[in-house]
Enzyme design. Structure first.
Site, PDB file in Angstrom:
ATOM      1  N   VAL B  99       3.823  -0.179  -5.431  1.00  0.00           N
ATOM      2  CA  VAL B  99       3.126  -0.710  -6.596  1.00  0.00           C
ATOM      3  C   VAL B  99       1.658  -0.358  -6.429  1.00  0.00           C
ATOM      4  O   VAL B  99       1.110  -0.480  -5.328  1.00  0.00           O
ATOM      5  CB  VAL B  99       3.282  -2.243  -6.689  1.00  0.00           C
ATOM      6  CG1 VAL B  99       2.551  -2.788  -7.926  1.00  0.00           C
ATOM      7  CG2 VAL B  99       4.753  -2.647  -6.713  1.00  0.00           C
ATOM      8  N   CYS B 100       1.042   0.113  -7.512  1.00  0.00           N
ATOM      9  CA  CYS B 100      -0.401   0.341  -7.523  1.00  0.00           C
ATOM     10  C   CYS B 100      -0.769   1.335  -6.403  1.00  0.00           C
ATOM     11  O   CYS B 100      -0.049   2.319  -6.194  1.00  0.00           O
ATOM     12  CB  CYS B 100      -1.105  -1.019  -7.397  1.00  0.00           C
ATOM     13  SG  CYS B 100      -2.832  -1.070  -7.924  1.00  0.00           S
ATOM     14  N   THR B 101      -1.848   1.077  -5.677  1.00  0.00           N
ATOM     15  CA  THR B 101      -2.283   2.038  -4.663  1.00  0.00           C
ATOM     16  C   THR B 101      -1.413   2.014  -3.404  1.00  0.00           C
ATOM     17  O   THR B 101      -1.688   2.758  -2.457  1.00  0.00           O
ATOM     18  CB  THR B 101      -3.768   1.816  -4.284  1.00  0.00           C
ATOM     19  OG1 THR B 101      -3.954   0.432  -3.971  1.00  0.00           O
ATOM     20  CG2 THR B 101      -4.679   2.200  -5.427  1.00  0.00           C
ATOM     21  N   THR B 119       0.568   5.648  -9.740  1.00  0.00           N
ATOM     22  CA  THR B 119      -0.221   4.637  -9.044  1.00  0.00           C
ATOM     23  C   THR B 119      -1.158   4.033 -10.082  1.00  0.00           C
ATOM     24  O   THR B 119      -1.036   4.333 -11.274  1.00  0.00           O
ATOM     25  CB  THR B 119      -1.000   5.264  -7.864  1.00  0.00           C
ATOM     26  OG1 THR B 119      -1.713   4.247  -7.149  1.00  0.00           O
ATOM     27  CG2 THR B 119      -2.014   6.309  -8.323  1.00  0.00           C
TER      28      THR B 119
END
Lengths: 213, 213
Positions: B99-101, B119
């Protein structure tokens, strides 16, 4: 601006963390997790724990209070001292808010009498026990009291609140910052859910005592 | 079915708790928060802490791994032993997710070479540094690797994954159970955001080193 989020054993993690993720981005906000005592509070499945950095005895005022829900809210509601704390903080707030069955705590504290309010759809009828007017909506504002529906609705509630506090441009930036551009795979409405989906949920919430048969 | 969620100092809480709230509802799932060491991991603003109940040395396999993001991911990426752990767990999984970075951790571990991946929008170009193909989408599936966009997108990713694991009826029930029927107050797309909104975000992410000027 101090934002207090109540934490307790049996909390639903997303009820607290959705608003946390939004509100901690409000410029000047200082968010604090508050428990009956300091220390780890386990979610209802016990597989995740968040920390209460402060106890209720340490926090005597707040600009915003967020009261999350979860099956453990029944134990919070059963403690007169916790309800008294909620009432005393409410007397100091600009905004008093709840997510999911956190509304039942506000109700038990006597704060929802005569007011429209919402909670998780499975618990909605229970709001009438506290003199509130059960209202099927994602977010309900009544003066300084804002109640949100189940679990994930705390994100929507907190974004609206961020707009009230910091203005719509900042709240919009927070929404884009957490990339809240939802693409849920299914229709999330309980009113439109197919019978096999509702059968699973009715069984689950009846066993947990949230719904009656 | 064991689902391991990585936790570290500087994590974005919702990156982890969104998927947690969905996946812990999958029948038979046992979710565990795993850190480099056991104990409290503080979010990037330090105002919330979640507990890692297990250390990486205690977890040697998982059916699902979730790698969240947050500004602290840079410190995770800088540790060869942590990247080696991610690779070794990946060798045992049915699904490896970020998830995300968190995608940058998967990238640094060498797992995204030649694959489409996503990302947080502010970090998207960085995926190319790891041989991935930066892809602007909320969820990207490539075989057993699933990457999600920023922060809240982990909820959508986890619901899709729940469908793969437990079938669409159960995943639909989970979505209705967490009342994920979003009504965001603003348009969440960074591509469509007005200039004043993007100015706030560009300033924020540039100061935090996620975007370059």
């Amino acid at each position: 601006m101090r934002i207090a989020i109540l934490a307790f054993d049996g909390i639903t993690a997303l009820d607290a963390v959705g608003p946390y993720e939004v509100l901690q981005r409000v410029p000047g906000a200082e968010v604090v997790l508050v428990g009956e005592s300091r220390g780890l509070k386990r979610t209802d499945t016990a597989s995740l724990a968040i920390n209460a950095d402060r106890s209720v005895s340490e926090i005597t005022s707040a600009d915003v209070i967020v009261v999350p829900g979860g099956f453990g809210e029944q134990q919070v509601r059963a403690k007169p001292a916790m309800l008294e704390w909620v009432r005393s903080i409410h007397a100091t707030t600009r905004w008093t808010t709840s997510v999911c069955t956190g509304a039942l705590i506000l109700g038990a504290a006597g704060l929802l009498k005569g007011l429209a309010a919402t909670t998780h759809w499975a618990a909605l009828p229970q709001l009438a026990n506290f003199g509130a007017i059960p209202t099927s909506a994602r977010v309900v504002e009544q003066g300084k009291i804002i109640t949100a529906a189940g679990v994930s609705s705390g994100i929507d509630m907190a974004l609206r609140l961020a707009g009230r506090i910091a203005g719509d441009t900042m709240a919009h930036a927070i929404q884009v910052g957490i990339e809240y551009d939802p693409q849920p795979p299914f229709d999330g409405s309980h009113q439109r859910a197919p019978a096999p989906v509702m059968a699973i949920l009715r069984d689950f919430y009846t066993r947990r005592g949230l719904m009656t048969e």
